[in-house]
Scaffold this motif. Structure first.
Motif, short mmCIF file in Angstrom:
data_model
loop_
_atom_site.label_atom_id
_atom_site.label_comp_id
_atom_site.label_asym_id
_atom_site.label_seq_id
_atom_site.Cartn_x
_atom_site.Cartn_y
_atom_site.Cartn_z
N LYS A 1 31.87 -42.83 -21.41
CA LYS A 1 30.64 -43.32 -20.76
C LYS A 1 29.58 -43.76 -21.78
O LYS A 1 28.91 -44.78 -21.59
CB LYS A 1 30.08 -42.26 -19.82
N GLU A 2 29.42 -43.00 -22.87
CA GLU A 2 28.39 -43.34 -23.85
C GLU A 2 28.73 -44.61 -24.65
O GLU A 2 27.93 -45.05 -25.48
CB GLU A 2 28.11 -42.17 -24.79
N MET A 3 29.87 -45.23 -24.38
CA MET A 3 30.28 -46.46 -25.04
C MET A 3 30.00 -47.69 -24.18
O MET A 3 30.38 -48.80 -24.53
CB MET A 3 31.78 -46.41 -25.37
N THR A 4 29.31 -47.50 -23.04
CA THR A 4 29.07 -48.61 -22.12
C THR A 4 27.71 -49.26 -22.34
O THR A 4 26.80 -48.66 -22.90
CB THR A 4 29.18 -48.14 -20.65
N ASN A 5 27.61 -50.49 -21.85
CA ASN A 5 26.35 -51.22 -21.93
C ASN A 5 25.57 -51.08 -20.62
O ASN A 5 25.95 -50.27 -19.76
CB ASN A 5 26.61 -52.70 -22.28
N GLY A 6 24.53 -51.85 -20.45
CA GLY A 6 23.70 -51.78 -19.25
C GLY A 6 24.38 -52.21 -17.97
O GLY A 6 23.88 -51.98 -16.87
N PHE A 7 25.55 -52.81 -18.08
CA PHE A 7 26.32 -53.22 -16.91
C PHE A 7 27.40 -52.20 -16.56
O PHE A 7 28.19 -52.42 -15.63
CB PHE A 7 26.97 -54.59 -17.12
N GLY A 8 27.48 -51.11 -17.34
CA GLY A 8 28.47 -50.08 -17.08
C GLY A 8 29.87 -50.40 -17.57
O GLY A 8 30.83 -49.73 -17.22
N VAL A 9 29.99 -51.45 -18.39
CA VAL A 9 31.29 -51.77 -19.00
C VAL A 9 31.21 -51.49 -20.50
O VAL A 9 30.12 -51.36 -21.07
CB VAL A 9 31.71 -53.24 -18.73
N CYS A 10 32.35 -51.40 -21.12
CA CYS A 10 32.38 -51.10 -22.55
C CYS A 10 31.57 -52.13 -23.33
O CYS A 10 31.72 -53.34 -23.16
CB CYS A 10 33.83 -51.09 -23.03
N HIS A 11 30.69 -51.64 -24.19
CA HIS A 11 29.88 -52.51 -25.06
C HIS A 11 30.81 -53.29 -25.98
O HIS A 11 31.74 -52.72 -26.56
CB HIS A 11 28.93 -51.64 -25.87
N GLY A 12 30.58 -54.57 -26.10
CA GLY A 12 31.41 -55.41 -26.96
C GLY A 12 31.45 -54.93 -28.39
O GLY A 12 32.45 -55.10 -29.09
N GLY A 13 30.37 -54.29 -28.84
CA GLY A 13 30.34 -53.77 -30.21
C GLY A 13 31.35 -52.65 -30.43
O GLY A 13 31.84 -52.48 -31.55
N ILE A 14 31.66 -51.91 -29.39
CA ILE A 14 32.67 -50.85 -29.50
C ILE A 14 34.04 -51.48 -29.70
O ILE A 14 34.81 -51.07 -30.59
CB ILE A 14 32.65 -49.94 -28.26
N THR A 15 34.36 -52.48 -28.89
CA THR A 15 35.65 -53.16 -29.02
C THR A 15 35.76 -53.83 -30.38
O THR A 15 36.79 -53.74 -31.05
CB THR A 15 35.83 -54.20 -27.89
N PHE A 16 34.66 -54.47 -30.83
CA PHE A 16 34.64 -55.09 -32.15
C PHE A 16 34.85 -54.04 -33.24
O PHE A 16 35.65 -54.24 -34.16
CB PHE A 16 33.32 -55.82 -32.37
N SER A 17 34.16 -52.92 -33.13
CA SER A 17 34.28 -51.86 -34.13
C SER A 17 35.69 -51.28 -34.18
O SER A 17 36.20 -50.95 -35.25
CB SER A 17 33.28 -50.74 -33.85
N PHE A 18 36.33 -51.15 -33.01
CA PHE A 18 37.71 -50.67 -32.95
C PHE A 18 38.62 -51.63 -33.71
O PHE A 18 39.44 -51.21 -34.54
CB PHE A 18 38.12 -50.55 -31.48
N ALA A 19 38.46 -52.92 -33.48
CA ALA A 19 39.26 -53.92 -34.18
C ALA A 19 38.94 -53.94 -35.67
O ALA A 19 39.84 -54.07 -36.51
CB ALA A 19 39.01 -55.31 -33.58
N ASP A 20 37.68 -53.76 -36.02
CA ASP A 20 37.27 -53.74 -37.42
C ASP A 20 37.89 -52.55 -38.15
O ASP A 20 38.30 -52.67 -39.31
CB ASP A 20 35.74 -53.69 -37.51
#
Length: 139
Positions: free
Chosen positions: A42-61
């Motif tokens: 849950k703490e990885m979500t943005n204001g829309f309640g979906v995963c923040h793109g920065g989390i997905t980017f960081s995972f790939a990074d």
């Protein structure tokens, strides 16, 4: 599993507080390759309640860092980009798998595919790294 590449990745992960906070687990590793997993909280979500793109980017990074450094020389990102292809929600289990596109003496190029638990592609990342020529010192 290659012992040296696995040791480098485990050493990097043990010193990477952010990747550990994300809950990244190493599933497989070989020189120039790694496969990682993590679960969206849950703490990885943005204001829309979906995963923040920065989390997905960081995972790939993190996948880029582990794969590119697993060959031995310290490798640092020069340029990265990502395409998001599907929404990621709380509870999704993501897998990042790297593909080494070029393994040069000073430059490496990698593709990271991120899929969810249903094997649906949620993002595709491409990264270029600079190989410093310095070796990892694992103590």
């Amino acid at each position: 599993m290659n012992k040296e590449s696995h040791s480098i990745i485990n050493h990097m992960l043990s010193n990477d507080a952010f990747s550990r906070w994300m809950g990244i687990e190493v599933l497989e590793s070989e020189p120039g390759y790694c496969k990682l997993s993590m679960t969206i909280r849950k703490e990885m979500t943005n204001g829309f309640g979906v995963c923040h793109g920065g989390i997905t980017f960081s995972f790939a990074d993190s996948a880029l860092a582990f794969a590119s450094n697993s060959r031995g020389p310290i490798s640092l990102a020069l340029e990265n980009n990502i395409n998001f292809t599907k929404k990621v929600s709380v509870g999704d289990i993501l897998t990042a798998e790297t593909e080494e596109l070029q393994n040069g003496r000073t430059i490496g190029v990698y593709k990271v595919s991120i899929s969810n638990q249903n094997d649906e592609l949620v993002a595709e990342f491409r990264g270029t790294v600079y190989r410093t020529g310095k070796s990892h010192s694992i103590e």
